[in-house]
Design an enzyme around this catalytic site. Structure first.
Site, PDB file in Angstrom:
ATOM      1  N   THR A 189       0.824  -1.209   0.000  1.00  0.00           N
ATOM      2  CA  THR A 189       0.000   0.000   0.000  1.00  0.00           C
ATOM      3  C   THR A 189       0.859   1.261   0.000  1.00  0.00           C
ATOM      4  OG1 THR A 189      -1.567  -1.158   1.434  1.00  0.00           O
ATOM      5  CG2 THR A 189      -1.900   1.206   1.198  1.00  0.00           C
ATOM      6  N   ARG A 217     -12.832  -9.291  -1.801  1.00  0.00           N
ATOM      7  CA  ARG A 217     -12.259  -8.739  -0.565  1.00  0.00           C
ATOM      8  C   ARG A 217     -11.833  -7.274  -0.759  1.00  0.00           C
ATOM      9  NH1 ARG A 217      -7.089  -6.383   1.137  1.00  0.00           N
ATOM     10  NH2 ARG A 217      -6.822  -6.859   3.320  1.00  0.00           N
ATOM     11  N   GLY A 219      -9.789  -4.260   1.540  1.00  0.00           N
ATOM     12  CA  GLY A 219      -9.052  -3.992   2.773  1.00  0.00           C
ATOM     13  C   GLY A 219      -9.385  -2.616   3.293  1.00  0.00           C
ATOM     14  N   THR A 240      -1.082   1.412   6.655  1.00  0.00           N
ATOM     15  CA  THR A 240      -0.583   0.364   5.775  1.00  0.00           C
ATOM     16  C   THR A 240      -0.597  -0.931   6.571  1.00  0.00           C
ATOM     17  OG1 THR A 240       1.308  -0.347   4.437  1.00  0.00           O
ATOM     18  CG2 THR A 240       1.814   0.805   6.457  1.00  0.00           C
ATOM     19  N   GLY A 243      -5.216  -5.009   6.261  1.00  0.00           N
ATOM     20  CA  GLY A 243      -6.409  -4.182   6.257  1.00  0.00           C
ATOM     21  C   GLY A 243      -7.502  -4.635   7.205  1.00  0.00           C
TER      22      GLY A 243
END
Ligand code: GLY
Length: 329
Positions: A189, A217, A219, A240, A243
């Site tokens: 991320t 999914r 996050g 970060t 998640g």
């Protein structure tokens, strides 16, 4: 060397200009005590260095904090070597690369996209959701159609080398839900937060998410309050890491609220990380990190495990900062 002394030594060395900003070798480590005047931008992980530089070109010309963070995010999204953000990202377990992003302006406006496939710049699409729709989030095929209708560039994913890795992974992995090891060698991320010359805050968070995730999914990264939160009255925070854990504590929103209550950015980030640690019995592979900045010009971060760092750019600095952490891998 004992950590605190190492940090202090690093601080003196950096302050004295004896270490140049990151050159691919040892990352200078120091505790960040000074209050920053004027524009500033910070971003998660080493890819934040280049992202900050892209954002800085906007900040130094009087542009907005929000625009600076989107420009920075787009820089990372177009890096074909990055396996956790943008066009080089890894796919879900069915082979589809799906991208998540959100933006937030300090005035309270926000936009997000989730599970967006085949579009090169989810951060820019998230900004368009904010500016052109009455909604805060579009996902899946609706987000893609919105991006196409608004002329955003398409991209064929996964890239060939990413597909090769994926096919190998599928051969080797019978157990499909395995936590990824998230750290500097496998950074996850990019979250960017900035303050501009007018004192306004803005932020962007963008990711391809958990490698080989279940289809559908999402996050924390596209979720306002989890991956990102910005408020001109207080400052900004972004996250970060894993998640699922960040969503469950409304991570970035709580960091900002703790700063509103008087905590410094690093203290607020630490408090939220400690909540994550308290609420998760199994910390194996559970890396999470937060970075934050406040109106007074303080910046800071904290992570569950060692190895998390952030890139900082101001008028006088362009470097990596290691955060404090609770435990070692
Ligand atoms: N932090 C990125 C994700 O969990 O998707």
């Amino acid at each position: 060397m004992e950590r605190r002394k190492f940090i202090q030594a690093g601080s003196l060395i950096v302050a004295a200009g004896l270490i140049k900003p990151f050159q691919g070798a040892e990352i200078p480590v120091y505790s960040f005590e000074e209050r920053i005047e004027g524009p500033m931008i910070i971003s998660t992980w080493i890819h934040g260095l280049e992202a900050n530089r892209a954002g800085w070109s906007i900040l130094e010309n009087g542009g907005s904090a929000l625009d600076a963070t989107v420009a920075g995010a787009m820089q990372t999204e177009s890096d074909v070597a990055n396996r956790s953000v943008g066009i080089g990202g890894r796919p879900d377990r069915t082979g589809h690369v799906t991208l998540d992003a959100c933006v937030m302006d300090g005035d309270g406006r926000s936009g997000a996209v989730g599970y967006l496939e085949g579009i090169a710049h989810p951060a820019a699409v998230a900004k368009a959701v904010m500016e052109k729709t009455p909604h805060a989030m579009l996902v899946g095929s609706g987000a893609r159609q919105f991006a196409l209708d608004n002329g955003f560039a398409t991209i064929k994913t996964p890239l060939p080398e990413v597909k090769k890795d994926y096919l190998q992974w599928r051969k080797e992995n019978k157990e499909l839900i395995k936590r990824p090891k998230i750290n500097h060698e496998n950074h996850d991320t990019i979250g960017l937060i900035a303050r501009d010359a007018q004192g306004r805050f803005g932020g962007t968070c963008t990711t391809s998410g958990w490698a080989y995730k279940m289809p559908g999914r999402l996050g924390d990264s596209p979720i306002i309050g989890a991956g990102l939160f910005v408020d001109n009255e207080v400052g900004a925070a972004t996250a970060t890491g894993l998640g699922e854990a960040i969503i469950r504590v409304a991570g970035s929103a709580i960091v900002v609220e703790l700063m509103r209550g008087g905590m410094k950015p690093s203290e607020a980030c630490k408090e939220v990380v400690m909540r994550i640690i308290r609420k998760n019995k199994d910390l194996t592979g559970l890396q999470c990190g937060f970075i934050a900045m406040d109106r007074q010009g303080n910046v800071g971060g904290f992570s569950v495990y060692n190895g998390f760092n952030f890139a900082l750019k101001t008028q006088t600095r362009d470097e990596m900062v290691d955060t404090e952490f609770d435990r070692k891998w």
